[in-house]
Design a protein around this motif. Structure first.
Motif, PDB file in Angstrom:
ATOM      1  N   LEU A   1       2.153   6.508  -6.847  1.00  0.00           N
ATOM      2  CA  LEU A   1       1.005   7.262  -7.334  1.00  0.00           C
ATOM      3  C   LEU A   1       1.244   8.766  -7.169  1.00  0.00           C
ATOM      4  O   LEU A   1       1.031   9.548  -8.097  1.00  0.00           O
ATOM      5  N   LEU A   2       1.720   9.174  -5.993  1.00  0.00           N
ATOM      6  CA  LEU A   2       1.981  10.601  -5.736  1.00  0.00           C
ATOM      7  C   LEU A   2       3.052  11.142  -6.678  1.00  0.00           C
ATOM      8  O   LEU A   2       2.962  12.268  -7.163  1.00  0.00           O
TER       9      LEU A   2
ATOM     10  N   LEU B   1      -5.031  12.204   3.102  1.00  0.00           N
ATOM     11  CA  LEU B   1      -3.849  11.335   3.007  1.00  0.00           C
ATOM     12  C   LEU B   1      -2.804  11.674   4.070  1.00  0.00           C
ATOM     13  O   LEU B   1      -2.183  10.779   4.644  1.00  0.00           O
ATOM     14  N   ILE B   2      -2.618  12.960   4.324  1.00  0.00           N
ATOM     15  CA  ILE B   2      -1.639  13.345   5.351  1.00  0.00           C
ATOM     16  C   ILE B   2      -2.045  12.737   6.695  1.00  0.00           C
ATOM     17  O   ILE B   2      -1.228  12.167   7.415  1.00  0.00           O
ATOM     18  N   GLN B   3      -3.333  12.830   6.988  1.00  0.00           N
ATOM     19  CA  GLN B   3      -3.838  12.277   8.248  1.00  0.00           C
ATOM     20  C   GLN B   3      -3.632  10.760   8.300  1.00  0.00           C
ATOM     21  O   GLN B   3      -3.206  10.210   9.323  1.00  0.00           O
ATOM     22  N   ASP B   4      -3.914  10.080   7.185  1.00  0.00           N
ATOM     23  CA  ASP B   4      -3.769   8.619   7.144  1.00  0.00           C
ATOM     24  C   ASP B   4      -2.309   8.188   7.318  1.00  0.00           C
ATOM     25  O   ASP B   4      -2.023   7.194   7.990  1.00  0.00           O
ATOM     26  N   VAL B   5      -1.387   8.928   6.690  1.00  0.00           N
ATOM     27  CA  VAL B   5       0.031   8.543   6.808  1.00  0.00           C
ATOM     28  C   VAL B   5       0.528   8.798   8.230  1.00  0.00           C
ATOM     29  O   VAL B   5       1.244   7.969   8.808  1.00  0.00           O
ATOM     30  N   PHE B   6       0.132   9.926   8.828  1.00  0.00           N
ATOM     31  CA  PHE B   6       0.503  10.164  10.230  1.00  0.00           C
ATOM     32  C   PHE B   6      -0.069   9.085  11.148  1.00  0.00           C
ATOM     33  O   PHE B   6       0.555   8.680  12.123  1.00  0.00           O
TER      34      PHE B   6
ATOM     35  N   LYS C   1       5.699  -0.112  12.260  1.00  0.00           N
ATOM     36  CA  LYS C   1       7.080   0.390  12.301  1.00  0.00           C
ATOM     37  C   LYS C   1       7.883  -0.016  11.072  1.00  0.00           C
ATOM     38  O   LYS C   1       8.748   0.701  10.623  1.00  0.00           O
ATOM     39  N   SER C   2       7.556  -1.198  10.525  1.00  0.00           N
ATOM     40  CA  SER C   2       8.354  -1.713   9.402  1.00  0.00           C
ATOM     41  C   SER C   2       8.227  -0.815   8.164  1.00  0.00           C
ATOM     42  O   SER C   2       9.066  -0.858   7.275  1.00  0.00           O
ATOM     43  N   GLY C   3       7.155  -0.001   8.107  1.00  0.00           N
ATOM     44  CA  GLY C   3       6.968   0.852   6.929  1.00  0.00           C
ATOM     45  C   GLY C   3       7.559   2.248   7.071  1.00  0.00           C
ATOM     46  O   GLY C   3       7.308   3.116   6.226  1.00  0.00           O
ATOM     47  N   PHE C   4       8.373   2.458   8.112  1.00  0.00           N
ATOM     48  CA  PHE C   4       8.847   3.810   8.430  1.00  0.00           C
ATOM     49  C   PHE C   4       9.508   4.528   7.242  1.00  0.00           C
ATOM     50  O   PHE C   4       9.228   5.684   6.953  1.00  0.00           O
ATOM     51  N   LYS C   5      10.381   3.792   6.532  1.00  0.00           N
ATOM     52  CA  LYS C   5      11.122   4.413   5.427  1.00  0.00           C
ATOM     53  C   LYS C   5      10.165   4.955   4.362  1.00  0.00           C
ATOM     54  O   LYS C   5      10.314   6.077   3.873  1.00  0.00           O
ATOM     55  N   GLN C   6       9.151   4.143   4.005  1.00  0.00           N
ATOM     56  CA  GLN C   6       8.195   4.578   2.976  1.00  0.00           C
ATOM     57  C   GLN C   6       7.271   5.676   3.506  1.00  0.00           C
ATOM     58  O   GLN C   6       6.925   6.611   2.786  1.00  0.00           O
ATOM     59  N   GLN C   7       6.870   5.554   4.781  1.00  0.00           N
ATOM     60  CA  GLN C   7       6.014   6.600   5.379  1.00  0.00           C
ATOM     61  C   GLN C   7       6.738   7.948   5.319  1.00  0.00           C
ATOM     62  O   GLN C   7       6.138   8.974   4.971  1.00  0.00           O
ATOM     63  N   ALA C   8       8.031   7.920   5.655  1.00  0.00           N
ATOM     64  CA  ALA C   8       8.824   9.152   5.627  1.00  0.00           C
ATOM     65  C   ALA C   8       8.912   9.707   4.205  1.00  0.00           C
ATOM     66  O   ALA C   8       8.741  10.912   3.982  1.00  0.00           O
ATOM     67  N   ALA C   9       9.145   8.824   3.242  1.00  0.00           N
ATOM     68  CA  ALA C   9       9.273   9.271   1.843  1.00  0.00           C
ATOM     69  C   ALA C   9       7.974   9.902   1.347  1.00  0.00           C
ATOM     70  O   ALA C   9       7.984  10.912   0.624  1.00  0.00           O
ATOM     71  N   ILE C  10       6.833   9.330   1.764  1.00  0.00           N
ATOM     72  CA  ILE C  10       5.528   9.864   1.336  1.00  0.00           C
ATOM     73  C   ILE C  10       5.293  11.245   1.941  1.00  0.00           C
ATOM     74  O   ILE C  10       4.929  12.190   1.235  1.00  0.00           O
TER      75      ILE C  10
ATOM     76  N   GLY D   1       0.826  -1.212   0.000  1.00  0.00           N
ATOM     77  CA  GLY D   1       0.000   0.000   0.000  1.00  0.00           C
ATOM     78  C   GLY D   1       0.856   1.257   0.000  1.00  0.00           C
ATOM     79  O   GLY D   1       0.608   2.203  -0.763  1.00  0.00           O
ATOM     80  N   LEU D   2       1.897   1.263   0.835  1.00  0.00           N
ATOM     81  CA  LEU D   2       2.803   2.415   0.903  1.00  0.00           C
ATOM     82  C   LEU D   2       3.545   2.609  -0.424  1.00  0.00           C
ATOM     83  O   LEU D   2       3.678   3.732  -0.908  1.00  0.00           O
ATOM     84  N   ASP D   3       4.020   1.497  -0.992  1.00  0.00           N
ATOM     85  CA  ASP D   3       4.720   1.580  -2.288  1.00  0.00           C
ATOM     86  C   ASP D   3       3.820   2.187  -3.355  1.00  0.00           C
ATOM     87  O   ASP D   3       4.230   3.065  -4.115  1.00  0.00           O
ATOM     88  N   ILE D   4       2.580   1.682  -3.429  1.00  0.00           N
ATOM     89  CA  ILE D   4       1.655   2.177  -4.459  1.00  0.00           C
ATOM     90  C   ILE D   4       1.376   3.657  -4.225  1.00  0.00           C
ATOM     91  O   ILE D   4       1.378   4.453  -5.159  1.00  0.00           O
ATOM     92  N   LEU D   5       1.167   4.043  -2.963  1.00  0.00           N
ATOM     93  CA  LEU D   5       0.853   5.445  -2.680  1.00  0.00           C
ATOM     94  C   LEU D   5       1.996   6.366  -3.090  1.00  0.00           C
ATOM     95  O   LEU D   5       1.779   7.395  -3.729  1.00  0.00           O
ATOM     96  N   LEU D   6       3.220   5.968  -2.766  1.00  0.00           N
ATOM     97  CA  LEU D   6       4.374   6.808  -3.136  1.00  0.00           C
ATOM     98  C   LEU D   6       4.497   6.923  -4.655  1.00  0.00           C
ATOM     99  O   LEU D   6       4.667   8.020  -5.202  1.00  0.00           O
TER     100      LEU D   6
END
Length: 245
Positions: free
Chosen positions: A122-123, A144-149, A158-167, A115-120
């Motif tokens: 897509l953006l 989206l900002i609210q959902d990522v936060f 926690k495992s998605g931290f790198k992608q969350q930060a990139a988004i 999901g994180l990969d697709i969102l990044l």
């Protein structure tokens, strides 16, 4: 002809009779044919999209093969047939975003990270595409900002931290650099950049009452700083995560 039959059959069948291989087939077709199949994306989506979503969003467990195949299809369509993906009706666009957010919040790691990969991706596609970008930002940027936060701060993801930060960095940079020209609000005499700083600050103040105003102002100012590289941005987020505990 065969594809029409396949699509009609998938659409008509009861859920247990729908084969996940149909989704895999179309994901593969998109990955091989790329732009050549772009014009068919709305038709494919029409047949498989809502039907599959009904199956996989009822709960987090049923139809695991359909889940993986569905997001694989979505990712390929976003990568290779971006125009096709955005020529679907508006309510389907919203379903695409909702389904990606749903995946991002999933407790299963491979689904949340997909999901994180697709969102990044897509953006990134949206920001390089003027005609899609502004309506997209108006519809989706604030939620989206609210959902990522939400996933950044919930400790389950926690495992998605790198992608969350990139988004987050991508969104903040686009806003700060003036990439969002359509108004995100209806307030008089306020530009999108100032609005977004205030919006993020009030979001965080509401969610984390233990933070001081000084901490929030410092975080927001730094988060929107275009000169920060991704490592400095990640460190900023790590400090923030420590502060909210």
């Amino acid at each position: 002809g065969i594809t029409n039959e396949l699509l009609a059959d998938y659409h008509r069948s009861p859920a247990p009779a729908r084969d996940a291989k149909v989704l895999t087939l179309f994901a593969t077709a998109v990955s091989v044919l790329k732009q050549l199949i772009s014009a068919d994306i709305p038709r494919i989506m029409e047949a498989v999209f809502e039907k599959t979503l009904e199956m996989i969003t009822t709960n987090m467990l049923d139809y695991p093969d359909h889940r993986i195949a569905f997001f694989h299809f979505l990712r390929e369509a976003n990568m290779h047939c971006f125009y096709g993906l955005f020529s679907i009706p508006a309510h389907h666009q919203k379903l695409v975003i909702d389904s990606v957010v749903w995946a991002m919040k999933h407790t299963e790691r491979n689904i949340s990270e997909t999901g994180l990969d697709i969102l990044l991706e897509l953006l990134q596609n949206v920001s390089s595409n003027a005609q899609v970008a502004q309506p997209f930002y108006v519809s989706f940027l604030l939620p989206l900002i609210q959902d990522v936060f939400a996933v950044l701060t919930d400790r389950l993801h926690k495992s998605g931290f790198k992608q969350q930060a990139a988004i987050l960095k991508h969104i903040f940079n686009v806003v700060q650099a003036g990439g969002v020209t359509a108004p995100l609000h209806s307030l008089p005499n306020m530009d999108n950049v100032s609005f977004m700083h205030d919006h993020v600050a009030s979001l965080l103040a509401k969610a984390f009452p233990n933070l001081t105003k000084v901490q929030i102002v410092h975080f927001v100012k730094s988060a929107f700083d275009l000169t920060l590289d991704i490592n400095a941005f990640k460190q900023l987020l790590r400090d923030f995560l420590v502060a909210i505990k």
